[in-house]
Motif scaffolding. Structure first.
Motif, PDB file in Angstrom:
ATOM      1  N   UNK A   1      -4.222  -1.911  -4.180  1.00  0.00           N
ATOM      2  CA  UNK A   1      -3.921  -1.564  -2.784  1.00  0.00           C
ATOM      3  C   UNK A   1      -2.467  -1.124  -2.607  1.00  0.00           C
ATOM      4  N   UNK A   2      -1.920  -0.467  -3.636  1.00  0.00           N
ATOM      5  CA  UNK A   2      -0.542   0.020  -3.587  1.00  0.00           C
ATOM      6  C   UNK A   2      -0.509   1.540  -3.555  1.00  0.00           C
ATOM      7  N   UNK A   3       0.496   2.077  -2.900  1.00  0.00           N
ATOM      8  CA  UNK A   3       0.783   3.518  -2.905  1.00  0.00           C
ATOM      9  C   UNK A   3       2.090   3.707  -3.662  1.00  0.00           C
TER      10      UNK A   3
ATOM     11  N   UNK B   1       4.622   1.040  -1.783  1.00  0.00           N
ATOM     12  CA  UNK B   1       4.312   0.184  -0.630  1.00  0.00           C
ATOM     13  C   UNK B   1       2.861  -0.279  -0.698  1.00  0.00           C
ATOM     14  N   UNK B   2       2.579  -1.343   0.019  1.00  0.00           N
ATOM     15  CA  UNK B   2       1.196  -1.793   0.196  1.00  0.00           C
ATOM     16  C   UNK B   2       0.546  -0.900   1.253  1.00  0.00           C
ATOM     17  N   UNK B   3      -0.661  -0.428   0.969  1.00  0.00           N
ATOM     18  CA  UNK B   3      -1.333   0.481   1.892  1.00  0.00           C
ATOM     19  C   UNK B   3      -1.755  -0.276   3.151  1.00  0.00           C
TER      20      UNK B   3
ATOM     21  N   UNK C   1       5.664  12.569   5.205  1.00  0.00           N
ATOM     22  CA  UNK C   1       6.848  12.917   5.995  1.00  0.00           C
ATOM     23  C   UNK C   1       6.748  12.332   7.406  1.00  0.00           C
ATOM     24  N   UNK C   2       5.556  12.035   7.844  1.00  0.00           N
ATOM     25  CA  UNK C   2       5.360  11.420   9.157  1.00  0.00           C
ATOM     26  C   UNK C   2       5.325   9.896   9.073  1.00  0.00           C
ATOM     27  N   UNK C   3       5.564   9.355   7.870  1.00  0.00           N
ATOM     28  CA  UNK C   3       5.554   7.909   7.704  1.00  0.00           C
ATOM     29  C   UNK C   3       4.181   7.306   7.595  1.00  0.00           C
ATOM     30  N   UNK C   4       3.150   8.130   7.308  1.00  0.00           N
ATOM     31  CA  UNK C   4       1.767   7.647   7.248  1.00  0.00           C
ATOM     32  C   UNK C   4       1.178   7.923   5.864  1.00  0.00           C
ATOM     33  N   UNK C   5       1.838   7.410   4.831  1.00  0.00           N
ATOM     34  CA  UNK C   5       1.384   7.647   3.468  1.00  0.00           C
ATOM     35  C   UNK C   5       0.066   6.943   3.195  1.00  0.00           C
TER      36      UNK C   5
END
Length: 478
Positions: free
Chosen positions: A157-159, A186-188, A208-212
């Motif tokens: 569950x990591x990005x 980060x943790x998704x 870029x919108x902070x929604x990886x």
């Protein structure tokens, strides 16, 4: 054990077995409570941290990372420290052969350090800068390796969040790829915004919108493959990539298609999982091997037809009247026989028939890839840049740094347009962005950045002839 020791404070080299720096008297031992470490070589200094080669008391070699405290804002310092500690905690839990092992994290005289496995090798960015575009078969094999480690992270569950050629290390001994720099991992958390924006040119639009998401790693891997195969640095100001086969005609259509799909702007149009991308890569490798090993088709020899014996002339019989349908059938059969006879004759004869008999289209030879014959030079380029913003702008410090990175690349392309500049990695901030005096309705920032740039061409300018100036950009209303 006979290596010189670097001072953690001033980086002065000291003789082995020295306890205190001979220049600034700083303690040279890290983590006095043990296990104890020593810095032996400075590898890189970035905007937020420094990377060293170090050793322990037994002589074992390690990679030692330090968080540099260069913050004026206490909130930014707290955020950077939280990320540094989160990265250490995350890597400590990971167990994968393509992720460097984690050994220790500690604070020494107010300085924060992390100790990891030292990998002797070169990054893929360095390979492309030195050799140019890499062979397709090799890139596909490496991409499969990267999918395996990303698949492991996604199962946790990591990005990863920072896939780029500069963060992939090719180990010299094993030729295995190692994924480094987990500072943006980060943790998704669905629909939760993050301040981690990624590297311009490689980060997906949603990042870029902070929604990886996990598909953001797929996009970044696609951008990495595009760079490895073409040698062309992604444009940090857009999400447009030229089709690979227009840049390197020898790239297989299947490879071109899978990279293009990974780079789709809309997440719904990309591969839906890293496993799906890995399956496509395996199929592309199989197709490539089959195409390379298949023998060229050879036309079977055609037998020379034996002409039928010609009967002696007979007196023509008296004309008789035939039904109209029978006449048409006889006429069609005669025409078919004439056409067939001339076609068979043309195949049998050793010479080419005249063009008015048959028109054949020659198959063009497959394009071949040749080394770039132009002179090349790997040059360090440094710029001091200025950026203007609305006085009431709401950009964070990390977003301002991203604008400086984009302006740096734009300036290099402009000043060295004659030389097809290629930048293998993100430039380093030699001087962090600082606010300077400007108009009342604007906030003006200045920073100094530098990186290695590969130049190609007959007209590479002499460094003394390049004008020294301070490029600036006004990005009001950004």
């Amino acid at each position: 054990m006979n290596q010189a020791i670097l001072c953690p404070a001033c980086y002065q080299s000291n003789p082995p077995q020295t306890r205190f720096c001979r220049l600034c008297s700083h303690d040279l031992i890290l983590n006095n409570l043990g296990p104890r470490y020593f810095l032996t070589r400075l590898i890189k200094v970035g905007s937020l941290g420094a990377i060293f080669e170090g050793r322990d008391e037994a002589g074992q070699v390690y990679l030692i990372k330090e968080l540099l405290d260069r913050f004026n804002n206490p909130n930014e310092r707290a955020e950077a420290l939280a990320r540094f500690q989160a990265e250490a905690d995350m890597v400590r839990r990971l167990n994968h052969p393509q992720i460097p092992r984690f050994y220790a994290a500690f604070v020494d005289q107010g300085r924060h350090y992390a100790v990891m496995e030292f990998i002797n090798g070169a990054t893929l960015a360095e390979l492309v800068a030195r050799e140019g575009p890499l062979p397709e078969a090799q890139v596909l094999a490496w991409a499969t390796q990267l999918c395996t480690v990303l698949e492991y992270l996604h199962d946790q569950e990591l990005i990863y969040g920072n896939m780029q050629p500069a963060n992939v290390l090719l180990e010299a001994v094993s030729s295995r790829l190692k994924l480094i720099d987990f500072s943006l991992a980060t943790v998704f958390q669905p629909n939760v915004r993050s301040s981690q924006r990624g590297t311009p040119g490689y980060a997906a639009p949603e990042q870029h919108q902070g929604l990886a998401t996990q598909q953001s790693d797929i996009y970044a891997l696609g951008a990495t493959l595009h760079y490895l195969l073409s040698g062309r640095t992604p444009d940090p100001e857009s999400f447009a990539f030229a089709p690979l086969r227009t840049l390197v005609p020898t790239i297989a259509p299947q490879t071109d298609a899978l990279v293009a799909r990974a780079l789709e702007v809309q997440q719904a149009d990309r591969f839906q999982s890293i496993t799906e991308l890995r399956t496509a890569l395996v199929a592309a490798q199989a197709a490539r091997v089959q195409a390379d090993s298949a023998p060229a088709p050879v036309a079977a020899p055609q037998p020379i037809p034996t002409p039928a014996p010609v009967a002696p002339p007979q007196p023509a019989p008296a004309p008789t009247s035939l039904p109209k349908g029978v006449e048409h059938m006889l006429m069609a059969g005669l025409i078919f026989f004439i056409v067939f006879f001339f076609h068979a004759l043309s195949e049998a004869l050793p010479f080419s028939p005249p063009s008015h008999f048959f028109q054949r289209t020659a198959t063009p030879p497959a394009p071949t890839s040749t080394p770039d014959p132009r002179p090349s030079e790997l040059r360090t380029i440094v710029y001091t840049l200025e950026i203007s913003l609305d006085a009431d702008h709401e950009l964070s410090w990390f977003q301002i740094r991203g604008r400086f990175v984009a302006l740096f690349w734009t300036t290099v392309r402009s000043d060295y347009a004659c030389c097809a500049p290629s930048m293998p990695g993100t430039p380093t901030f030699l001087q962090e962005p600082e606010q300077i005096d400007g108009p009342e309705d604007q906030s003006v920032y200045r920073a100094t950045l530098g990186t290695l740039v590969l130049l190609r061409g007959e007209d590479i300018p002499n460094p003394d002839e390049v004008p020294v100036n301070t490029p600036s950009a006004n990005i009001m209303d950004d």
